[in-house]
Design a protein around this motif. Structure first.
Motif, short mmCIF file in Angstrom:
data_model
loop_
_atom_site.label_atom_id
_atom_site.label_comp_id
_atom_site.label_asym_id
_atom_site.label_seq_id
_atom_site.Cartn_x
_atom_site.Cartn_y
_atom_site.Cartn_z
N ALA A 31 0.84 -1.21 0.00
CA ALA A 31 0.00 0.00 0.00
C ALA A 31 0.87 1.26 0.00
N LEU A 32 0.38 2.30 -0.65
CA LEU A 32 1.12 3.57 -0.68
C LEU A 32 1.00 4.28 0.67
N VAL A 33 -0.18 4.13 1.27
CA VAL A 33 -0.44 4.72 2.59
C VAL A 33 -1.07 3.65 3.46
N ASN A 34 -0.56 3.54 4.67
CA ASN A 34 -1.10 2.59 5.62
C ASN A 34 -1.35 3.31 6.94
N VAL A 35 -2.60 3.48 7.28
CA VAL A 35 -2.96 4.20 8.52
C VAL A 35 -3.59 3.18 9.46
N ASN A 36 -2.99 3.04 10.64
CA ASN A 36 -3.47 2.02 11.57
C ASN A 36 -3.74 2.64 12.94
N GLN A 37 -5.01 2.60 13.34
CA GLN A 37 -5.42 3.08 14.68
C GLN A 37 -4.95 4.52 14.94
N LEU A 38 -5.17 5.38 13.95
CA LEU A 38 -4.78 6.79 14.11
C LEU A 38 -5.69 7.50 15.11
N GLN A 39 -5.07 8.19 16.05
CA GLN A 39 -5.82 8.98 17.03
C GLN A 39 -5.27 10.40 17.07
N VAL A 40 -6.19 11.37 17.07
CA VAL A 40 -5.80 12.77 17.23
C VAL A 40 -6.73 13.38 18.26
N ARG A 41 -6.13 14.07 19.21
CA ARG A 41 -6.90 14.67 20.29
C ARG A 41 -6.63 16.17 20.32
N PHE A 42 -7.67 16.97 20.46
CA PHE A 42 -7.52 18.42 20.70
C PHE A 42 -8.09 18.70 22.07
N GLY A 43 -7.26 18.80 23.07
CA GLY A 43 -7.77 18.96 24.43
C GLY A 43 -8.63 17.77 24.81
N ASP A 44 -9.88 18.03 25.19
CA ASP A 44 -10.79 16.94 25.56
C ASP A 44 -11.40 16.24 24.36
N LYS A 45 -11.24 16.87 23.20
CA LYS A 45 -11.95 16.40 22.01
C LYS A 45 -11.12 15.35 21.27
N GLN A 46 -11.68 14.15 21.15
CA GLN A 46 -11.03 13.09 20.38
C GLN A 46 -11.49 13.23 18.93
N ALA A 47 -10.72 13.95 18.11
CA ALA A 47 -11.15 14.24 16.73
C ALA A 47 -11.06 13.01 15.84
N VAL A 48 -10.00 12.24 16.03
CA VAL A 48 -9.84 10.97 15.31
C VAL A 48 -9.61 9.91 16.38
N ALA A 49 -10.42 8.83 16.30
CA ALA A 49 -10.50 7.92 17.46
C ALA A 49 -10.13 6.48 17.09
N GLY A 50 -9.05 6.33 16.32
CA GLY A 50 -8.65 4.98 15.94
C GLY A 50 -9.08 4.65 14.52
N ALA A 51 -8.68 5.50 13.58
CA ALA A 51 -9.05 5.29 12.17
C ALA A 51 -8.01 4.40 11.49
N THR A 52 -8.50 3.43 10.73
CA THR A 52 -7.63 2.46 10.06
C THR A 52 -8.04 2.33 8.60
N PHE A 53 -7.09 2.55 7.68
CA PHE A 53 -7.37 2.34 6.26
C PHE A 53 -6.05 2.29 5.48
N THR A 54 -6.13 1.75 4.27
CA THR A 54 -4.95 1.76 3.39
C THR A 54 -5.33 2.38 2.05
N LEU A 55 -4.33 2.93 1.39
CA LEU A 55 -4.51 3.48 0.04
C LEU A 55 -3.57 2.76 -0.89
N ASP A 56 -4.12 2.18 -1.95
CA ASP A 56 -3.26 1.53 -2.94
C ASP A 56 -2.77 2.55 -3.94
N GLU A 57 -1.58 2.31 -4.48
CA GLU A 57 -1.01 3.22 -5.46
C GLU A 57 -1.96 3.34 -6.66
N GLY A 58 -2.23 4.57 -7.06
CA GLY A 58 -3.03 4.82 -8.26
C GLY A 58 -4.52 4.96 -8.02
N GLU A 59 -4.98 4.67 -6.83
CA GLU A 59 -6.44 4.76 -6.64
C GLU A 59 -6.85 6.14 -6.12
N THR A 60 -8.15 6.41 -6.27
CA THR A 60 -8.75 7.56 -5.60
C THR A 60 -9.60 7.01 -4.47
#
Ligand SMILES: Nc1ncnc2c1ncn2[C@@H]1O[C@H](COP(=O)(O)OP(=O)(O)OP(=O)(O)O)[C@@H](O)[C@H]1O
Ligand SMILES: [Mg+2]
Length: 240
Positions: free
Chosen positions: A2-31
């Motif tokens: 995969a060109l991009v591999n995102v596994n259990q991504l978490q982003v927090r802004f203070g108390d706010k969990q904006a991204v709470a464990g996002a997982t996906f892959t992107l293959d080369e050439g796809e939209t």
């Protein structure tokens, strides 16, 4: 791989969990597209992959490199990942001519033949040399977004992050820009990660679309599911 591999991504802004464990892959050439209600974390994911949001947790590999939280993008990553924003006003310097704006990334990277490459970039996105001499306020919204796309493509990125690239534009201009993006993707063999609120745009552009809610990816739709319109129902059901 995969060109991009995102596994259990978490982003927090203070108390706010904006991204709470996002997982996906992107293959080369796809939209690959992200859909879902306002505030579900789509732009935050793009900002992490662009190196603009550097506080995050999880595992990400981007074009074969493991990303490190807190680290700035350097070298090949800086060239190879570019982003186009919803509002070209915000991303173009009001007091710089278009020529100057387009020359800037090339100069920063110490490239040669800058003038010729800027001229080529303008032509590629369907703008005249005359447009290059103008300032952002002297262009239409669609022309400004063409400039933003030209600038993102000047360094020949492999991955283009598109955050609602046409939602500020009229319907007819929107179609022109989407077709331009598809043509450039074919020409240069890029991979797109697209965010859009418009189910028709998603169906027109995407190989796969991921429906997000509450900072996670709930479901991924393939072409067949999108042709059946299943991605539309996900949005409707989420609003109930
Ligand atoms: N810099 C920031 N500081 C604090 N909170 C933020 C910041 N950026 C985003 N958020 C919050 O994180 C959540 C996700 O925001 P994000 O911009 O990723 O949503 P989105 O899915 O792109 O929404 P939209 O469709 O409206 O663009 C929202 O609740 C938002 O208010
Ligand atoms: Mg957003």
């Amino acid at each position: 791989m995969a060109l991009v591999n995102v596994n259990q991504l978490q982003v927090r802004f203070g108390d706010k969990q904006a991204v709470a464990g996002a997982t996906f892959t992107l293959d080369e050439g796809e939209t690959f597209s992200l859909i879902g209600e306002s505030g579900c974390g789509k732009s935050t994911i793009l900002r992490v992959l662009a190196g603009l949001q550097r506080e995050w947790r999880g595992d990400i590999s981007l074009l074969g490199d493991a990303l490190v939280p807190g680290a700035r993008f350097t070298g090949a990553l800086r060239r190879n990942v570019q982003m186009v924003f919803q509002d070209p006003w915000a991303s173009l310097h009001p007091n710089h001519t278009i020529l100057r704006t387009l020359a800037e990334p090339l100069n920063i990277h110490g490239e040669t033949g800058v003038a010729a490459r800027v001229a080529e970039a303008l032509q590629e996105v369907g703008l005249t040399e005359d447009a290059g001499k103008r300032y952002p306020h002297q262009l239409s919204g669609g022309q400004r977004q063409r400039v933003a796309i030209a600038r993102a493509l000047l360094l020949r990125p492999r991955l283009l992050l598109l955050d609602e690239p046409t939602s500020a534009l009229d319907m007819s201009v929107q179609a022109e820009i989407l077709n331009l993006l598809n043509r450039l993707k074919q020409q240069h063999g890029m991979t797109y990660l697209l965010v859009s609120h418009d189910a028709d745009v998603i169906a027109h552009m995407s190989d796969r679309a991921a429906f997000m809610a509450g900072g996670v990816i709930e479901r991924v739709f393939d072409r067949e599911a999108m042709v059946k319109g299943e991605h539309r129902m996900a949005e409707v059901n989420a609003k109930r």
